[in-house]
Design an enzyme around this catalytic site. Structure first.
Site, PDB file in Angstrom:
ATOM      1  N   SER A  35      20.693  -1.641  42.655  1.00 20.49           N
ATOM      2  CA  SER A  35      19.768  -2.589  42.023  1.00 20.49           C
ATOM      3  C   SER A  35      18.362  -2.015  41.904  1.00 20.49           C
ATOM      4  CB  SER A  35      19.734  -3.891  42.827  1.00 20.49           C
ATOM      5  OG  SER A  35      21.012  -4.483  42.868  1.00 20.49           O
ATOM      6  N   THR A  72      25.525  -1.453  46.245  1.00 22.05           N
ATOM      7  CA  THR A  72      26.164  -2.363  47.198  1.00 22.05           C
ATOM      8  C   THR A  72      26.225  -3.787  46.676  1.00 22.05           C
ATOM      9  OG1 THR A  72      25.506  -1.018  49.095  1.00 22.05           O
ATOM     10  CG2 THR A  72      26.019  -3.326  49.526  1.00 22.05           C
ATOM     11  N   HIS A 472      16.466 -38.574  41.278  1.00 24.75           N
ATOM     12  CA  HIS A 472      17.338 -39.483  42.033  1.00 24.75           C
ATOM     13  C   HIS A 472      18.609 -39.789  41.251  1.00 24.75           C
ATOM     14  CE1 HIS A 472      18.275 -42.602  44.954  1.00 24.75           C
ATOM     15  NE2 HIS A 472      18.587 -43.385  43.928  1.00 24.75           N
TER      16      HIS A 472
END
Length: 499
Positions: A35, A72, A472
């Site tokens: 990366s 990795t 909500h």
């Protein structure tokens, strides 16, 4: 005399110009296409640099001779692990679905090999995407093992064994880290996270040694898929370094989902038997498993780079020593990512790589900045944090600390019947009212925490959290509705000493 001084001045100027005009094969050569390496290569090329990069041939399980573009994270870390986490989550979801009206009339089977093939297909797809990204940025990719042979020279040993040298104005080390095994008798029978992501057969009985995020995640994964899992760790709670209250909840959740915890326990011996791998614990207990995973840490992948021979300083763990700009003591050699052992997270490596490209080629010297780096543990359910834990806040405090918590049963669980609470927490500096830490353990914690991280990065106060209208119904709204202080921790000045 005046004439001589002029001539000497002209000679000095010409010499300096010639030094600056030294021809190199590349402006930048990167060793390691994970990366950080790929980001640094691409961004440097975008700034106009001529860039070369080398990486070992692709394989899901790394070694000194195999690796793969993507590193990795893409091949044997974050991405394949998250795929397995998704796979493991469905078992619990199917159970939870019953009270929502879904009747599973036929036996549901889990096929490990199918998931494994899908995982491999995905990492191959990403491996090819990373290669295309390099090609599109005009970065020259070499397949082979790289090593530094001089301040401005690298050597690449290709697949056929031939060695080719290249010169570069700048060299960047981005070789990441490698999983380590403790030297326990029979350690060769154990696997690391590399192999755990590519097992040919699903382990019905698994033993995991380690208390870090990798250990906890694999315990969750295998248990979620139906395995019997025993987790051994040295401390009283797993996840040392995280908020203690959150650690305790993760431990309860692991046990609630059927993981057998063995705190303050290590392993002393592994033996191969007809029944499986026999393990002896530090308390003398015996266990038998199909797989034993050692998740006991990683070390910088720098041993074969020849760095010390060219004068690059390493620390005792083998990490490359760098300054705030990721530069080593050799001005032409730099390093980013896990090889430097700063904060070993993929997004941090990306940040360091971006700063490097800006500094070396963008005309904008940029220091890597490590405050309020969010992270997550993808256990089931996940844990996510940003800023200071309660313990860190108390240790660093110059004034009183306010702790706000909210523990509740998520709406989904009230119907499904799952007995698993969500816990959310804010740490506030009372004097400034700034929120200096946040943590959450519960469904979607990582997705929610990314937004909280932005708020902390911007210096948000508790009053600003309180004035924010929530969404909500959601768990996330709890972060803006915690009005009552759970506890106040008074600042205790450290005693002065003459020592």
């Amino acid at each position: 005399m005046a004439r001589k001084m002029l001539v000497d001045g002209e000679i000095d100027k010409v010499a300096a110009d010639e030094a600056n005009a030294t021809h190199y094969d590349f402006d930048l050569f990167v060793i390691g296409a994970g990366s950080g390496g790929v980001r640094a290569a691409r961004f440097s090329a975008n700034h106009g640099a001529k860039v070369g990069i080398c990486e070992l041939p692709f394989h899901p399980i790394s070694s000194e001779e195999i690796g793969g573009v993507g590193g990795t994270c893409v091949i044997r870390g974050c991405v394949p692990k998250k795929i397995l986490v998704y796979g493991a989550t469905y078992g619990g979801e199917l159970e939870d679905a019953k009270n929502y009206g879904w009747e599973i009339n036929e036996k549901v089977d889990f096929t490990w090999k199918k998931l494994l093939q899908k995982k491999t297909d995905e990492i191959l797809r990403l491996n090819n995407i990373y290669k295309r990204l390099l090609a599109n940025a005009a970065v020259k990719l070499y397949e082979g093992e790289g090593r530094v042979v001089g301040p401005n020279e690298v050597e690449v040993r290709q697949i056929d064994g031939t060695k080719i040298s290249y010169t570069a104005k700048h060299i960047l080390i981005a070789t990441g880290s490698r999983a380590q095994k403790p030297n326990i008798p029979g350690h060769e029978l154990a696997i690391t996270s590399d192999e755990a992501l590519s097992l040919e057969e699903f382990p019905k009985r698994a033993i995991v040694l380690g208390g870090g995020y990798i250990a906890v995640e694999f315990a969750s994964i295998w248990r979620g898929m139906g395995a019997t899992v025993d987790l051994f760790f040295r401390k009283e709670l797993p996840l040392r370094g995280f908020d203690d209250e959150m650690r305790a909840l993760v431990a309860r959740n692991l046990e609630g989902r059927g993981v057998n915890l063995h705190p303050q326990t290590s392993l002393t011996q592994l033996t191969k038997t007809d029944q499986g791998i026999k393990v002896i614990s530090s308390h003398g207990e015996e266990f038998v498993a199909d797989v034993v995973l050692f998740a006991t840490g990683r070390s910088p992948n720098t041993k074969r780079l020849n760095l010390e021979a060219v004068g690059v300083e390493l620390d005792q763990a083998g990490a490359v020593k760098v300054d705030e700009y990721s530069r080593t003591n050799i001005p032409s050699i730099w390093a980013v990512g896990d090889a430097t052992n700063r904060i070993n997270l993929t997004p941090v490596a990306l940040m360091e790589a971006t700063c490097f490209a800006n500094t070396a080629f963008g005309g904008k010297p940029t220091k890597a900045e490590y405050s309020n780096v969010a992270c997550a543990v993808f256990c089931i359910p996940p844990l996510a944090v940003v800023g200071l834990s309660e313990e860190e806040a108390v240790e660093q405090a110059t004034g009183d600390i306010l702790v706000f918590t909210s523990g509740f049963n998520p709406m989904k669980n009230t119907i499904s019947g799952r007995q698993e609470k969500t816990l959310m927490k804010l740490i506030v500096d009372e004097k400034s009212d700034k929120v200096i830490g946040a943590s959450m353990c519960g469904p979607d914690a990582a997705e929610i925490m990314q937004g909280i991280a932005i708020a902390l990065k911007c210096g948000a106060t508790k009053a600003q959290f309180d004035s924010t209208v929530g969404i909500h119904p959601s768990s996330a709204e709890e972060f803006v509705t915690m009005r009552s202080v759970t506890r106040r921790i008074a600042h205790k000045p450290k005693p002065k000493t003459n020592l």
